[in-house]
Design a protein around this motif. Structure first.
Motif, short mmCIF file in Angstrom:
data_model
loop_
_atom_site.label_atom_id
_atom_site.label_comp_id
_atom_site.label_asym_id
_atom_site.label_seq_id
_atom_site.Cartn_x
_atom_site.Cartn_y
_atom_site.Cartn_z
N ARG A 84 -5.60 -3.34 -5.61
CA ARG A 84 -5.75 -2.84 -6.99
C ARG A 84 -4.51 -3.15 -7.82
N TRP A 85 -3.36 -2.99 -7.20
CA TRP A 85 -2.09 -3.28 -7.88
C TRP A 85 -2.01 -4.76 -8.24
N SER A 101 0.87 3.90 -3.09
CA SER A 101 -0.04 4.99 -2.72
C SER A 101 0.20 6.27 -3.52
N ASP A 139 -14.08 -0.54 -9.91
CA ASP A 139 -13.43 0.70 -9.48
C ASP A 139 -12.32 1.10 -10.45
N GLU A 175 -11.95 4.51 -12.94
CA GLU A 175 -10.76 5.37 -12.94
C GLU A 175 -10.03 5.35 -14.28
N ASP A 179 0.84 -1.21 0.00
CA ASP A 179 0.00 0.00 0.00
C ASP A 179 0.87 1.26 0.00
N THR A 237 0.15 3.10 -15.41
CA THR A 237 0.08 3.03 -13.95
C THR A 237 0.75 1.77 -13.44
N LEU A 273 0.54 6.51 -6.50
CA LEU A 273 -0.15 6.33 -7.78
C LEU A 273 -1.66 6.23 -7.59
N GLY A 274 -2.13 6.39 -6.35
CA GLY A 274 -3.55 6.27 -6.07
C GLY A 274 -4.03 4.83 -6.05
N LEU A 275 -3.10 3.90 -5.84
CA LEU A 275 -3.44 2.47 -5.81
C LEU A 275 -3.36 1.93 -4.39
N THR A 276 -3.94 0.76 -4.22
CA THR A 276 -3.76 -0.06 -3.03
C THR A 276 -3.10 -1.35 -3.48
#
Length: 154
Positions: free
Chosen positions: A44-45, A36, A80, A84, A32, A110, A38-41
């Motif tokens: 999500r990654w 983070s 989600d 995005e 995380d 990303t 990159l706006g990811l968790t």
């Protein structure tokens, strides 16, 4: 009644499982922090990675199976990611309802940015860990995973 040797094996395995739980939590928290910016968790990654690394476009159910994850959770995260602009859905020629999940250009960028952040950090994390120990851990965890999979299927 279990023999002392079997009890010892079971106790050792219990310690390993508890260590795995703690390590998994620490790994997710570390991941995380890595992504983070990159706006990811981590979740999500992980899904972006499964999409990026797949040999071909896959529906959510296949991604979930490959990740060993709950299909509904993967669907929620994929939705989600789609909102995005990181993934899109394409028609599946083999199934009318199970659309294929595809990385968009933004999703590829990303994911590549996440890997660029990860690589130097994992190199640092690997420092001081003998390759033989890492390979042994991989073998043990793979064997344990295989045994657990057979129990789940029963």
């Amino acid at each position: 009644m279990a023999s002392p040797l079997e009890q010892s094996k079971a106790e050792r395995l219990t310690e390993l499982i508890l260590t795995m739980f703690r390590t998994n939590n620490a790994t997710l928290a570390w991941g995380d922090r890595v992504v983070s910016p990159l706006g990811l968790t981590s979740a999500r990654w992980q899904i972006l990675g499964a999409i990026a690394q797949a040999d071909r476009h896959q529906p959510v159910a296949w991604l979930a199976r490959d990740l060993g994850a709950n299909r509904q959770n993967v669907q929620r995260i994929v939705n989600d990611l789609q909102k995005e602009g990181l993934v899109s859905f394409e028609p599946n020629p083999h199934h009318k309802r199970a659309q294929l999940v595809v990385l968009t250009g933004k999703g590829k960028q990303t994911y590549e940015a996440a890997i660029s952040l990860y690589n130097p950090l994992v190199e640092a994390l690997a420092e001081g860990l003998p390759v033989e120990d890492v390979r042994a851990a991989q073998r043990v965890l793979s064997a344990l995973h295989a045994k657990l999979e057979t129990l789940v299927d029963e």
